[in-house]
Design a protein around this motif. Structure first.
Motif, PDB file in Angstrom:
ATOM      1  N   SER A  35      21.041 -11.645  -6.053  1.00 16.90           N
ATOM      2  CA  SER A  35      21.259 -12.891  -5.309  1.00 16.90           C
ATOM      3  C   SER A  35      22.409 -13.697  -5.900  1.00 16.90           C
ATOM      4  CB  SER A  35      19.992 -13.748  -5.322  1.00 16.90           C
ATOM      5  OG  SER A  35      18.958 -13.129  -4.623  1.00 16.90           O
ATOM      6  N   ALA A  73      24.898 -16.079  10.648  1.00 18.96           N
ATOM      7  CA  ALA A  73      24.146 -15.923   9.403  1.00 18.96           C
ATOM      8  C   ALA A  73      22.770 -16.584   9.498  1.00 18.96           C
ATOM      9  CB  ALA A  73      24.934 -16.503   8.232  1.00 18.96           C
ATOM     10  N   MET A  74      22.690 -17.754  10.127  1.00 21.07           N
ATOM     11  CA  MET A  74      21.397 -18.430  10.279  1.00 21.07           C
ATOM     12  C   MET A  74      20.448 -17.604  11.133  1.00 21.07           C
ATOM     13  SD  MET A  74      22.567 -22.482  10.486  1.00 21.07           S
ATOM     14  CE  MET A  74      22.172 -22.542  12.169  1.00 21.07           C
ATOM     15  N   TRP A  76      20.618 -14.347  11.593  1.00 18.35           N
ATOM     16  CA  TRP A  76      20.337 -13.152  10.800  1.00 18.35           C
ATOM     17  C   TRP A  76      19.168 -13.412   9.843  1.00 18.35           C
ATOM     18  CZ3 TRP A  76      23.580  -8.605   9.941  1.00 18.35           C
ATOM     19  CH2 TRP A  76      23.176  -7.826   8.878  1.00 18.35           C
ATOM     20  N   VAL A  77      19.234 -14.525   9.129  1.00 18.97           N
ATOM     21  CA  VAL A  77      18.180 -14.854   8.167  1.00 18.97           C
ATOM     22  C   VAL A  77      16.842 -15.049   8.878  1.00 18.97           C
ATOM     23  CG1 VAL A  77      17.385 -16.665   6.588  1.00 18.97           C
ATOM     24  CG2 VAL A  77      19.702 -15.775   6.400  1.00 18.97           C
ATOM     25  N   GLN A  78      16.837 -15.775   9.975  1.00 14.90           N
ATOM     26  CA  GLN A  78      15.586 -16.023  10.694  1.00 14.90           C
ATOM     27  C   GLN A  78      14.960 -14.741  11.226  1.00 14.90           C
ATOM     28  OE1 GLN A  78      13.746 -18.850  11.029  1.00 14.90           O
ATOM     29  NE2 GLN A  78      15.187 -19.652   9.532  1.00 14.90           N
ATOM     30  N   ILE A  81      14.814 -11.660   7.493  1.00  7.92           N
ATOM     31  CA  ILE A  81      14.205 -11.916   6.193  1.00  7.92           C
ATOM     32  C   ILE A  81      12.692 -12.062   6.378  1.00  7.92           C
ATOM     33  CG2 ILE A  81      14.125 -13.504   4.222  1.00  7.92           C
ATOM     34  CD1 ILE A  81      16.748 -11.983   4.477  1.00  7.92           C
TER      35      ILE A  81
END
Length: 127
Positions: A35, A73-74, A76-78, A81
Motif C-alpha cells: 500500500s 478510481a472511486m 473501481w474501489v466501490q 474492494i
C-alpha cells in the motif's frame, strides 16, 4: 502551517491507521508495504503525468482528465474492494491463530473470507 496540519490530521493518519485495521495480522506488514509503495508510485507518476498532460493538452483538459480518472478510481474501489467488518477481522485472526497461511493467502488474493470458507469446505469434502 495550516496545510501541514490538515495533511497530518487527515490523509497522513489514515495511511497508517486504515492498513492496520483492514489487513490480517499474518499479512499486515507485506500488505502495508505494498500500500505504501503504491501511494509513493502514484505520487511520482502524478507529478510527472500532470506536467506532461499540461504541456500536451492544456490545463483545462488536464483537470478534466484527472477528474475523470478520480471518478473511475472511486467506482473501481466501490465495486472491487471487499468489505471489511469486525467479523472479517475476527475470522482472519482465528485463521491466523490456527497457522493456516494458505487460507490467509487465499483470502488476500482470492476474494475475501467467502473464498477462504469455500477452500476450507473443499478440503473437508475431499478428505
Amino acid at each position: 502551517g495550516l496545510q501541514m496540519t490538515c495533511d497530518w490530521i487527515g490523509p497522513c493518519a489514515a495511511s497508517y491507521v486504515v492498513p492496520s485495521e483492514i489487513f490480517p495480522t499474518a499479512a499486515r506488514a507485506t500488505a502495508h508495504g505494498i500500500s505504501a509503495a503504491s501511494g509513493k508510485l502514484g505520487a511520482v507518476v502524478g507529478i510527472y503525468g500532470v506536467g506532461v498532460l499540461v504541456d500536451t493538452i492544456g490545463v483545462r483538459w488536464m483537470l478534466l482528465t484527472v477528474g475523470g480518472l478520480t471518478v473511475v478510481a472511486m467506482v473501481w474501489v466501490q465495486l472491487l474492494i471487499p468489505e471489511y467488518d469486525e467479523q472479517t477481522l475476527e475470522g482472519l485472526e482465528e485463521v491466523d491463530s490456527r497457522g493456516d497461511r494458505c487460507e490467509i493467502l487465499n483470502w488476500l488474493y482470492g476474494g475475501g473470507m467467502k473464498a477462504g470458507k469455500r477452500a476450507k469446505k473443499g478440503k473437508a469434502a475431499g478428505a
